[in-house]
Design an enzyme around this catalytic site. Structure first.
Site, mmCIF file in Angstrom:
data_model
loop_
_atom_site.group_PDB
_atom_site.id
_atom_site.type_symbol
_atom_site.label_atom_id
_atom_site.label_comp_id
_atom_site.label_asym_id
_atom_site.label_seq_id
_atom_site.Cartn_x
_atom_site.Cartn_y
_atom_site.Cartn_z
ATOM 1 N N ASP A 31 23.536 63.195 40.209
ATOM 2 C CA ASP A 31 24.448 62.599 41.192
ATOM 3 C C ASP A 31 24.809 63.676 42.209
ATOM 4 O O ASP A 31 24.899 64.847 41.851
ATOM 5 C CB ASP A 31 25.725 62.098 40.471
ATOM 6 C CG ASP A 31 26.419 60.980 41.233
ATOM 7 O OD1 ASP A 31 26.778 61.214 42.402
ATOM 8 O OD2 ASP A 31 26.600 59.890 40.663
ATOM 9 N N ASN A 32 24.978 63.273 43.459
ATOM 10 C CA ASN A 32 25.437 64.268 44.449
ATOM 11 C C ASN A 32 26.927 64.076 44.777
ATOM 12 O O ASN A 32 27.447 64.694 45.693
ATOM 13 C CB ASN A 32 24.591 64.222 45.732
ATOM 14 C CG ASN A 32 24.723 62.900 46.461
ATOM 15 O OD1 ASN A 32 25.342 61.970 45.950
ATOM 16 N ND2 ASN A 32 24.143 62.805 47.646
ATOM 17 N N ASN A 35 29.733 59.483 46.512
ATOM 18 C CA ASN A 35 30.642 58.345 46.407
ATOM 19 C C ASN A 35 31.166 58.220 44.970
ATOM 20 O O ASN A 35 31.425 57.128 44.486
ATOM 21 C CB ASN A 35 29.857 57.080 46.804
ATOM 22 C CG ASN A 35 30.750 55.925 47.107
ATOM 23 O OD1 ASN A 35 31.946 56.106 47.330
ATOM 24 N ND2 ASN A 35 30.197 54.732 47.089
ATOM 25 N N SER A 124 20.741 43.351 43.304
ATOM 26 C CA SER A 124 21.975 42.594 43.507
ATOM 27 C C SER A 124 21.667 41.141 43.831
ATOM 28 O O SER A 124 20.637 40.828 44.441
ATOM 29 C CB SER A 124 22.719 43.225 44.682
ATOM 30 O OG SER A 124 23.689 42.340 45.179
ATOM 31 N N TYR A 149 22.834 46.563 53.769
ATOM 32 C CA TYR A 149 22.895 46.925 52.343
ATOM 33 C C TYR A 149 22.019 45.976 51.528
ATOM 34 O O TYR A 149 21.190 46.402 50.715
ATOM 35 C CB TYR A 149 24.353 46.886 51.856
ATOM 36 C CG TYR A 149 24.480 46.730 50.363
ATOM 37 C CD1 TYR A 149 24.270 47.814 49.520
ATOM 38 C CD2 TYR A 149 24.772 45.486 49.786
ATOM 39 C CE1 TYR A 149 24.352 47.663 48.145
ATOM 40 C CE2 TYR A 149 24.853 45.332 48.416
ATOM 41 C CZ TYR A 149 24.644 46.425 47.600
ATOM 42 O OH TYR A 149 24.713 46.261 46.245
ATOM 43 N N LYS A 153 18.319 46.471 49.223
ATOM 44 C CA LYS A 153 18.022 46.003 47.859
ATOM 45 C C LYS A 153 16.743 45.162 47.873
ATOM 46 O O LYS A 153 15.877 45.302 47.011
ATOM 47 C CB LYS A 153 19.193 45.181 47.293
ATOM 48 C CG LYS A 153 20.477 45.981 47.083
ATOM 49 C CD LYS A 153 20.325 47.025 45.999
ATOM 50 C CE LYS A 153 21.555 47.855 45.783
ATOM 51 N NZ LYS A 153 21.337 49.041 44.949
ATOM 52 N N TYR A 177 22.473 42.149 39.836
ATOM 53 C CA TYR A 177 23.860 42.059 39.377
ATOM 54 C C TYR A 177 24.601 40.987 40.147
ATOM 55 O O TYR A 177 24.444 40.861 41.352
ATOM 56 C CB TYR A 177 24.647 43.344 39.654
ATOM 57 C CG TYR A 177 24.088 44.639 39.168
ATOM 58 C CD1 TYR A 177 23.176 44.723 38.127
ATOM 59 C CD2 TYR A 177 24.512 45.828 39.769
ATOM 60 C CE1 TYR A 177 22.711 45.952 37.700
ATOM 61 C CE2 TYR A 177 24.047 47.052 39.354
ATOM 62 C CZ TYR A 177 23.137 47.112 38.316
ATOM 63 O OH TYR A 177 22.677 48.326 37.907
ATOM 64 N N PHE A 178 25.529 40.334 39.452
ATOM 65 C CA PHE A 178 26.466 39.459 40.141
ATOM 66 C C PHE A 178 27.721 40.302 40.448
ATOM 67 O O PHE A 178 27.577 41.372 41.012
ATOM 68 C CB PHE A 178 26.618 38.142 39.362
ATOM 69 C CG PHE A 178 25.399 37.280 39.665
ATOM 70 C CD1 PHE A 178 24.140 37.628 39.155
ATOM 71 C CD2 PHE A 178 25.466 36.235 40.555
ATOM 72 C CE1 PHE A 178 22.992 36.921 39.522
ATOM 73 C CE2 PHE A 178 24.329 35.514 40.919
ATOM 74 C CZ PHE A 178 23.099 35.861 40.398
ATOM 75 N N ASN A 199 36.116 45.015 47.680
ATOM 76 C CA ASN A 199 35.896 43.983 46.668
ATOM 77 C C ASN A 199 37.211 43.418 46.141
ATOM 78 O O ASN A 199 38.250 44.076 46.164
ATOM 79 C CB ASN A 199 35.064 44.539 45.512
ATOM 80 C CG ASN A 199 33.673 44.934 45.973
ATOM 81 O OD1 ASN A 199 33.344 46.115 45.965
ATOM 82 N ND2 ASN A 199 32.891 43.983 46.401
ATOM 83 N N ASP A 293 30.183 36.155 54.352
ATOM 84 C CA ASP A 293 30.457 35.625 53.016
ATOM 85 C C ASP A 293 29.844 34.236 52.838
ATOM 86 O O ASP A 293 29.810 33.439 53.782
ATOM 87 C CB ASP A 293 31.975 35.509 52.778
ATOM 88 C CG ASP A 293 32.563 36.789 52.213
ATOM 89 O OD1 ASP A 293 31.795 37.749 51.975
ATOM 90 O OD2 ASP A 293 33.789 36.830 52.016
HETATM 91 N N1 UDP Z 1 37.707 38.315 48.781
HETATM 92 C C1 UDP Z 1 38.956 38.022 49.305
HETATM 93 N N2 UDP Z 1 39.769 39.062 49.676
HETATM 94 C C2 UDP Z 1 39.406 40.362 49.536
HETATM 95 C C3 UDP Z 1 38.135 40.654 48.968
HETATM 96 C C4 UDP Z 1 37.312 39.611 48.620
HETATM 97 O O1 UDP Z 1 39.322 36.856 49.465
HETATM 98 O O2 UDP Z 1 40.192 41.255 49.899
HETATM 99 C C5 UDP Z 1 36.832 37.216 48.359
HETATM 100 C C6 UDP Z 1 35.506 37.148 49.094
HETATM 101 O O3 UDP Z 1 35.632 36.393 50.282
HETATM 102 C C7 UDP Z 1 34.596 36.505 48.053
HETATM 103 C C8 UDP Z 1 35.160 37.010 46.719
HETATM 104 O O4 UDP Z 1 36.503 37.429 47.003
HETATM 105 O O5 UDP Z 1 34.746 35.090 48.074
HETATM 106 C C9 UDP Z 1 34.387 38.197 46.143
HETATM 107 O O6 UDP Z 1 34.280 39.198 47.139
HETATM 108 P P1 UDP Z 1 33.721 40.644 46.810
HETATM 109 O O7 UDP Z 1 33.759 41.452 48.069
HETATM 110 O O8 UDP Z 1 34.439 41.209 45.622
HETATM 111 O O9 UDP Z 1 32.230 40.378 46.335
HETATM 112 P P2 UDP Z 1 30.970 39.730 47.139
HETATM 113 O O10 UDP Z 1 31.453 39.228 48.451
HETATM 114 O O11 UDP Z 1 30.008 40.834 47.239
HETATM 115 O O12 UDP Z 1 30.496 38.636 46.254
#
Ligand code: UDP
Length: 336
Positions: A31-32, A35, A124, A149, A153, A177-178, A199, A293
């Site tokens: 690892d560097n 992050n 992912s 990103y 992947k 991954y989910f 997230n 999203d």
């Molecule tokens: N989300 C949200 N508010 C936040 C972060 C995420 O409402 O501050 C929602 C986002 O719109 C999605 C879900 O939570 O419906 C999961 O988002 P995340 O970024 O964790 O994962 P990804 O979008 O990669 O599935």
């Protein structure tokens, strides 16, 4: 097996390291710390009760990496290393393509030169792009990613597939991954995002601990039961165990495998589950949708069960409790 973990100090990798040791394997970390934190490795060592060899090297630096292969006979590689922030990838696409793809080429070349035939890759669910139906199954079309990103992947999956096609003895497992959440039950390791979390779960945790004032729920007008986005949240320890199973899985060629629970929860479900599991109110507001999203994303988890004899065991309550246990014991992450 002696298993090299690139990006081994990160969130998913640190949990995987522990499960590998528990299963009798020998992890080696590179690892560097771009992050991630060195402290994560110390805590993994504390939890495993043994020291873990680690190298502070950029995986793109093939020459420096070759030292690891001189010092150890590596049986398999889990390639976790890579930039992973969706928003940042939109602002800095070249950095993402360069780092994520160069590091993969470096790993593949080192495998070839050193006779390593097994690689497990951190892919992912984002590679499914704007899929038309759920649950997402491994043989569904990929592409149409909504950010650089995700494209890295997608491209790396292609690179590893071509690499395996040209080298018949290769054994490649692409793990899609989910949404990983939760933390080790000890509360000693967990997710430590840099800056304001992108997230959902780390954001909820930081609201709970008082670091952030309010959660913004991105959209309540999606075509889902309560209007908020639906995702397949998976406990990071289950995900880690999926990597152990993937390392032990003897395939020839390439296998693509989803790691999810097969169940979707909405943002409001997550807020409610967190509140109930931990007895804390989460202050939230409804905000506009976040660009890029999708409404709903959850896995078909049957292939992992069939091939890897693996399935997620932790409940939503476990995920919420363990996330909070990590956050409350480490309000500033690894930098206490
Ligand atoms: N989300 C949200 N508010 C936040 C972060 C995420 O409402 O501050 C929602 C986002 O719109 C999605 C879900 O939570 O419906 C999961 O988002 P995340 O970024 O964790 O994962 P990804 O979008 O990669 O599935």
């Amino acid at each position: 097996m002696k298993i090299l973990l690139t990006g081994g100090a990160g969130y998913i990798a640190s949990h995987t390291c522990i499960e590998l040791v528990k299963s009798g394997h020998t992890p080696i970390i590179v690892d560097n710390f771009y992050n991630s934190q060195k402290e994560a490795i110390s805590r993994v060592e504390e939890l495993c009760g043994q020291s873990i060899p680690f190298y502070e090297i950029d995986v793109c630096d093939k020459e420096a990496m070759s030292v690891i292969f001189k010092e150890h006979t590596i049986d398999a590689i889990i390639h976790f290393a890579g930039y992973k922030a969706v928003g940042e990838s939109v602002a800095k696409p070249l950095a993402y393509y360069k780092n994520n793809i160069d590091s993969t080429i470096s790993v593949c070349e080192l495998m070839k030169e050193n006779g390593v035939t097994k690689i497990v890759f951190s892919s992912s669910a984002t590679v499914y792009g704007l899929a038309e139906k759920v649950p997402l199954k491994e043989d569904m079309p990929t592409g149409g990613c909504t950010n650089p990103y995700g494209w890295t992947k997608y491209m790396i999956e292609q690179i590893l597939t071509d690499f395996a096609n040209a080298n018949k003895e290769m054994n490649v497992v692409l793990l899609r991954y989910f949404n990983p959440v939760g933390a080790h039950e000890s509360g000693r390791i967990g997710e430590d995002p840099v800056g304001i979390p992108n997230n959902l779960m780390p954001y909820i945790c930081q609201v709970a601990v008082g670091k952030l004032k309010q959660l913004a729920i991105f959209g309540d007008d999606y075509p889902t039961p309560d209007g908020t986005g639906v995702r397949d949240y998976i406990h990071v320890v289950d995900l880690a165990l999926g990597h152990v199973a993937a390392c032990e899985f003897d395939c020839k060629g390439v296998e693509v495998i989803n790691l999810g629970t097969g169940v979707g929860y909405s943002v409001l479900d997550m807020v409610k589950a967190f509140e109930e599991a931990n007895g804390i109110k989460i202050n939230y507001t409804i905000a506009p949708r976040r660009p890029g999203d999708i409404a709903t994303c959850y896995s078909d988890a049957t292939k992992a069960k069939k091939l890897l004899h693996w399935e997620a065991k932790h409940t939503l309550v476990d995920m919420c409790k363990d996330s909070w246990n990590w956050q409350k014991n480490n309000p500033k992450g690894y930098n206490k």
